[in-house]
Write a protein that holds these residues in place. Structure first.
Motif, PDB file in Angstrom:
ATOM      1  N   THR A  13      71.015  72.253  25.142  1.00 31.43           N
ATOM      2  CA  THR A  13      70.892  71.604  26.445  1.00 31.43           C
ATOM      3  C   THR A  13      69.716  70.620  26.372  1.00 31.43           C
ATOM      4  O   THR A  13      68.922  70.655  25.429  1.00 31.43           O
ATOM      5  N   PRO A  14      69.584  69.769  27.373  1.00 33.42           N
ATOM      6  CA  PRO A  14      68.441  68.857  27.380  1.00 33.42           C
ATOM      7  C   PRO A  14      67.078  69.563  27.359  1.00 33.42           C
ATOM      8  O   PRO A  14      66.075  68.943  27.004  1.00 33.42           O
ATOM      9  N   LEU A  15      67.018  70.851  27.692  1.00 33.04           N
ATOM     10  CA  LEU A  15      65.748  71.581  27.613  1.00 33.04           C
ATOM     11  C   LEU A  15      65.196  71.622  26.189  1.00 33.04           C
ATOM     12  O   LEU A  15      63.991  71.801  26.001  1.00 33.04           O
ATOM     13  N   LEU A  16      66.064  71.484  25.193  1.00 31.26           N
ATOM     14  CA  LEU A  16      65.616  71.548  23.796  1.00 31.26           C
ATOM     15  C   LEU A  16      65.247  70.174  23.230  1.00 31.26           C
ATOM     16  O   LEU A  16      64.992  70.042  22.042  1.00 31.26           O
ATOM     17  N   ARG A  17      65.205  69.172  24.100  1.00 28.88           N
ATOM     18  CA  ARG A  17      64.792  67.837  23.667  1.00 28.88           C
ATOM     19  C   ARG A  17      63.406  67.938  23.032  1.00 28.88           C
ATOM     20  O   ARG A  17      62.566  68.706  23.473  1.00 28.88           O
ATOM     21  N   SER A  19      62.692  69.251  20.220  1.00 30.00           N
ATOM     22  CA  SER A  19      62.528  70.457  19.412  1.00 30.00           C
ATOM     23  C   SER A  19      63.374  70.288  18.148  1.00 30.00           C
ATOM     24  O   SER A  19      64.113  69.317  18.009  1.00 30.00           O
ATOM     25  N   ASP A  22      67.074  69.693  19.013  1.00 28.55           N
ATOM     26  CA  ASP A  22      67.470  68.610  19.900  1.00 28.55           C
ATOM     27  C   ASP A  22      68.879  68.138  19.541  1.00 28.55           C
ATOM     28  O   ASP A  22      69.150  67.762  18.407  1.00 28.55           O
ATOM     29  N   GLU A 135      67.248  82.980  25.197  1.00 25.69           N
ATOM     30  CA  GLU A 135      67.302  81.518  25.185  1.00 25.69           C
ATOM     31  C   GLU A 135      68.485  81.001  26.013  1.00 25.69           C
ATOM     32  O   GLU A 135      68.365  79.993  26.711  1.00 25.69           O
ATOM     33  N   GLU A 138      67.645  81.396  29.716  1.00 24.59           N
ATOM     34  CA  GLU A 138      66.677  80.414  30.221  1.00 24.59           C
ATOM     35  C   GLU A 138      67.244  78.995  30.259  1.00 24.59           C
ATOM     36  O   GLU A 138      66.586  78.066  30.697  1.00 24.59           O
ATOM     37  N   GLY A 139      68.494  78.828  29.785  1.00 18.66           N
ATOM     38  CA  GLY A 139      69.163  77.534  29.892  1.00 18.66           C
ATOM     39  C   GLY A 139      69.010  76.614  28.695  1.00 18.66           C
ATOM     40  O   GLY A 139      69.228  75.409  28.820  1.00 18.66           O
ATOM     41  N   SER A 140      68.669  77.148  27.538  1.00 13.77           N
ATOM     42  CA  SER A 140      68.498  76.312  26.347  1.00 13.77           C
ATOM     43  C   SER A 140      69.803  75.973  25.641  1.00 13.77           C
ATOM     44  O   SER A 140      69.863  74.999  24.899  1.00 13.77           O
TER      45      SER A 140
END
Length: 184
Positions: A13-17, A19, A22, A135, A138-140
Protein backbone atom coordinates in the motif's frame (compact mmCIF):
# COMPACT_ATOMS: atom_id res chain seq x y z
CA UNK A 1 -8.38 -12.58 5.04
CA UNK A 2 -7.77 -16.23 4.12
CA UNK A 3 -6.38 -18.49 6.86
CA UNK A 4 -3.34 -19.23 4.70
CA UNK A 5 -1.98 -16.66 2.28
CA UNK A 6 -0.08 -19.23 0.20
CA UNK A 7 -0.70 -18.50 -3.47
CA UNK A 8 -2.03 -14.99 -2.78
CA UNK A 9 -0.39 -11.68 -3.57
CA UNK A 10 0.67 -9.10 -1.05
CA UNK A 11 0.61 -5.73 -2.76
CA UNK A 12 2.31 -2.84 -0.98
CA UNK A 13 0.00 0.00 0.00
CA UNK A 14 1.13 3.62 -0.18
CA UNK A 15 2.05 3.33 3.54
CA UNK A 16 5.18 1.43 2.44
CA UNK A 17 6.38 4.29 0.24
CA UNK A 18 10.09 4.98 0.80
CA UNK A 19 10.65 1.50 2.26
CA UNK A 20 12.33 -1.60 0.80
CA UNK A 21 8.85 -2.78 -0.21
CA UNK A 22 7.70 0.39 -2.01
CA UNK A 23 5.30 -0.82 -4.77
CA UNK A 24 6.29 -4.44 -4.19
CA UNK A 25 4.11 -7.34 -5.30
CA UNK A 26 4.86 -10.50 -3.34
CA UNK A 27 3.68 -14.01 -4.17
CA UNK A 28 3.26 -15.90 -0.92
CA UNK A 29 5.00 -19.29 -0.84
CA UNK A 30 4.56 -20.25 2.80
CA UNK A 31 2.32 -19.04 5.64
CA UNK A 32 1.74 -20.91 8.87
CA UNK A 33 2.26 -20.68 12.63
CA UNK A 34 6.05 -20.42 12.09
CA UNK A 35 5.74 -17.23 10.00
CA UNK A 36 5.50 -16.37 6.32
CA UNK A 37 7.69 -16.35 3.23
CA UNK A 38 7.21 -14.95 -0.26
CA UNK A 39 9.10 -13.54 -3.22
CA UNK A 40 8.86 -10.09 -4.79
CA UNK A 41 7.75 -10.82 -8.37
CA UNK A 42 8.07 -7.36 -9.87
CA UNK A 43 11.76 -6.47 -9.45
CA UNK A 44 13.96 -7.75 -12.28
CA UNK A 45 17.71 -7.17 -12.00
CA UNK A 46 20.21 -6.84 -14.83
CA UNK A 47 21.81 -10.22 -13.98
CA UNK A 48 21.04 -12.83 -16.66
CA UNK A 49 19.94 -16.28 -15.51
CA UNK A 50 22.69 -17.85 -17.64
CA UNK A 51 25.37 -16.09 -15.57
CA UNK A 52 24.35 -17.99 -12.43
CA UNK A 53 22.29 -20.98 -13.57
CA UNK A 54 23.21 -21.64 -17.21
CA UNK A 55 21.52 -25.06 -17.24
CA UNK A 56 18.14 -23.39 -16.56
CA UNK A 57 18.40 -20.58 -19.14
CA UNK A 58 16.37 -22.29 -21.87
CA UNK A 59 13.46 -22.73 -19.43
CA UNK A 60 13.58 -19.14 -18.08
CA UNK A 61 10.69 -16.80 -18.81
CA UNK A 62 11.30 -13.49 -20.56
CA UNK A 63 13.07 -11.45 -19.30
CA UNK A 64 15.57 -14.21 -18.52
CA UNK A 65 17.13 -12.37 -15.58
CA UNK A 66 17.40 -12.96 -11.85
CA UNK A 67 14.72 -11.11 -9.86
CA UNK A 68 15.30 -9.43 -6.50
CA UNK A 69 13.06 -11.66 -4.39
CA UNK A 70 13.45 -9.72 -1.17
CA UNK A 71 15.87 -8.60 1.52
CA UNK A 72 16.27 -11.93 3.35
CA UNK A 73 19.21 -14.16 2.30
CA UNK A 74 20.01 -12.35 -0.97
CA UNK A 75 22.77 -14.89 -1.62
CA UNK A 76 20.20 -17.69 -1.86
CA UNK A 77 18.22 -18.58 -4.97
CA UNK A 78 14.58 -19.66 -5.19
CA UNK A 79 12.81 -20.47 -8.43
CA UNK A 80 9.20 -20.68 -9.51
CA UNK A 81 7.96 -22.67 -12.48
CA UNK A 82 4.76 -22.47 -14.49
CA UNK A 83 3.46 -26.03 -14.33
CA UNK A 84 1.81 -27.45 -17.48
CA UNK A 85 1.38 -31.03 -16.41
CA UNK A 86 -1.53 -32.53 -14.54
CA UNK A 87 0.95 -34.46 -12.44
CA UNK A 88 3.50 -32.69 -10.32
CA UNK A 89 6.98 -32.84 -11.88
CA UNK A 90 9.68 -34.27 -9.62
CA UNK A 91 11.45 -31.52 -7.71
CA UNK A 92 8.43 -29.20 -7.80
CA UNK A 93 6.13 -28.26 -4.91
CA UNK A 94 2.93 -26.60 -6.08
CA UNK A 95 2.02 -23.24 -4.63
CA UNK A 96 -1.09 -22.87 -6.81
CA UNK A 97 -2.52 -25.26 -9.42
CA UNK A 98 -0.24 -23.74 -12.08
CA UNK A 99 2.72 -22.35 -10.11
CA UNK A 100 5.31 -24.39 -8.25
CA UNK A 101 8.51 -23.90 -6.29
CA UNK A 102 11.30 -25.88 -7.93
CA UNK A 103 14.31 -27.41 -6.23
CA UNK A 104 17.20 -26.04 -8.31
CA UNK A 105 19.28 -29.10 -7.41
CA UNK A 106 16.85 -31.23 -9.44
CA UNK A 107 18.23 -31.96 -12.92
CA UNK A 108 16.66 -29.65 -15.51
CA UNK A 109 15.81 -32.65 -17.70
CA UNK A 110 13.55 -34.00 -14.95
CA UNK A 111 11.61 -30.74 -14.51
CA UNK A 112 11.47 -29.17 -17.97
CA UNK A 113 9.00 -31.64 -19.51
CA UNK A 114 6.20 -30.49 -17.22
CA UNK A 115 6.84 -26.72 -17.12
CA UNK A 116 6.64 -23.82 -19.55
CA UNK A 117 8.40 -21.08 -17.63
CA UNK A 118 10.87 -20.39 -14.85
CA UNK A 119 11.61 -17.33 -12.76
CA UNK A 120 14.67 -17.20 -10.47
CA UNK A 121 14.78 -15.00 -7.36
CA UNK A 122 17.73 -13.85 -5.29
CA UNK A 123 16.54 -13.67 -1.71
CA UNK A 124 13.02 -13.59 -0.34
CA UNK A 125 10.68 -11.68 1.97
CA UNK A 126 10.09 -13.26 5.37
CA UNK A 127 8.05 -12.57 8.46
CA UNK A 128 8.18 -14.03 11.96
CA UNK A 129 4.99 -15.49 13.53
CA UNK A 130 2.17 -12.90 13.59
CA UNK A 131 4.39 -10.17 12.07
CA UNK A 132 2.72 -10.25 8.67
CA UNK A 133 -0.76 -10.29 10.18
CA UNK A 134 0.16 -7.15 12.17
CA UNK A 135 1.44 -5.42 9.02
CA UNK A 136 -1.79 -6.30 7.18
CA UNK A 137 -3.90 -5.05 10.10
CA UNK A 138 -2.04 -1.72 10.13
CA UNK A 139 -2.73 -1.27 6.40
CA UNK A 140 0.68 -1.95 4.86
CA UNK A 141 -0.48 -4.68 2.48
CA UNK A 142 -3.43 -5.42 0.24
CA UNK A 143 -4.10 -9.18 0.12
CA UNK A 144 -5.27 -10.06 -3.38
CA UNK A 145 -5.87 -13.16 -5.47
CA UNK A 146 -3.00 -14.05 -7.77
CA UNK A 147 -3.48 -14.96 -11.41
CA UNK A 148 -1.38 -17.86 -12.74
CA UNK A 149 0.82 -15.68 -14.96
CA UNK A 150 1.54 -12.90 -12.45
CA UNK A 151 4.95 -14.30 -11.45
CA UNK A 152 6.03 -14.79 -15.08
CA UNK A 153 5.07 -11.50 -16.75
CA UNK A 154 7.53 -10.00 -19.22
CA UNK A 155 6.43 -6.53 -18.05
CA UNK A 156 7.00 -7.35 -14.37
CA UNK A 157 7.83 -3.77 -13.42
CA UNK A 158 4.23 -2.80 -14.28
CA UNK A 159 2.70 -5.51 -12.09
CA UNK A 160 1.91 -3.26 -9.10
CA UNK A 161 -0.26 -1.00 -11.26
CA UNK A 162 -1.72 -3.91 -13.24
CA UNK A 163 -2.81 -5.92 -10.19
CA UNK A 164 -4.40 -2.93 -8.46
CA UNK A 165 -6.13 -1.77 -11.65
CA UNK A 166 -7.71 -5.17 -12.33
CA UNK A 167 -9.25 -5.13 -8.83
CA UNK A 168 -11.35 -2.11 -9.78
CA UNK A 169 -12.92 0.38 -7.37
CA UNK A 170 -10.66 2.21 -4.93
CA UNK A 171 -7.68 -0.01 -5.74
CA UNK A 172 -7.89 0.95 -9.40
CA UNK A 173 -7.65 4.55 -8.24
CA UNK A 174 -4.60 3.73 -6.09
CA UNK A 175 -2.96 2.23 -9.20
CA UNK A 176 -2.89 5.71 -10.74
CA UNK A 177 -0.97 7.31 -7.86
CA UNK A 178 2.31 8.81 -9.05
CA UNK A 179 5.51 7.36 -7.60
CA UNK A 180 6.18 10.76 -6.03
CA UNK A 181 2.84 12.07 -4.64
CA UNK A 182 4.26 15.60 -4.46
CA UNK A 183 4.10 15.63 -8.28
CA UNK A 184 0.34 15.12 -8.19
Amino acid sequence: MPVSLVGHLLVATPLLRESAFDRAVILMLSHDDDGALGVVVNRPTDVPVDSMLPEWTHVASDPAVIFDGGPVSPESALALVFVDAESEPLGVRRITPQVGLVDLDTPVEVVEQGVSGLRVFSGYAGWSPDQLESEIDEGSWYVLDAQPGDAFRADATELWRTVLHREGGDLALVSTFPEDPSLN
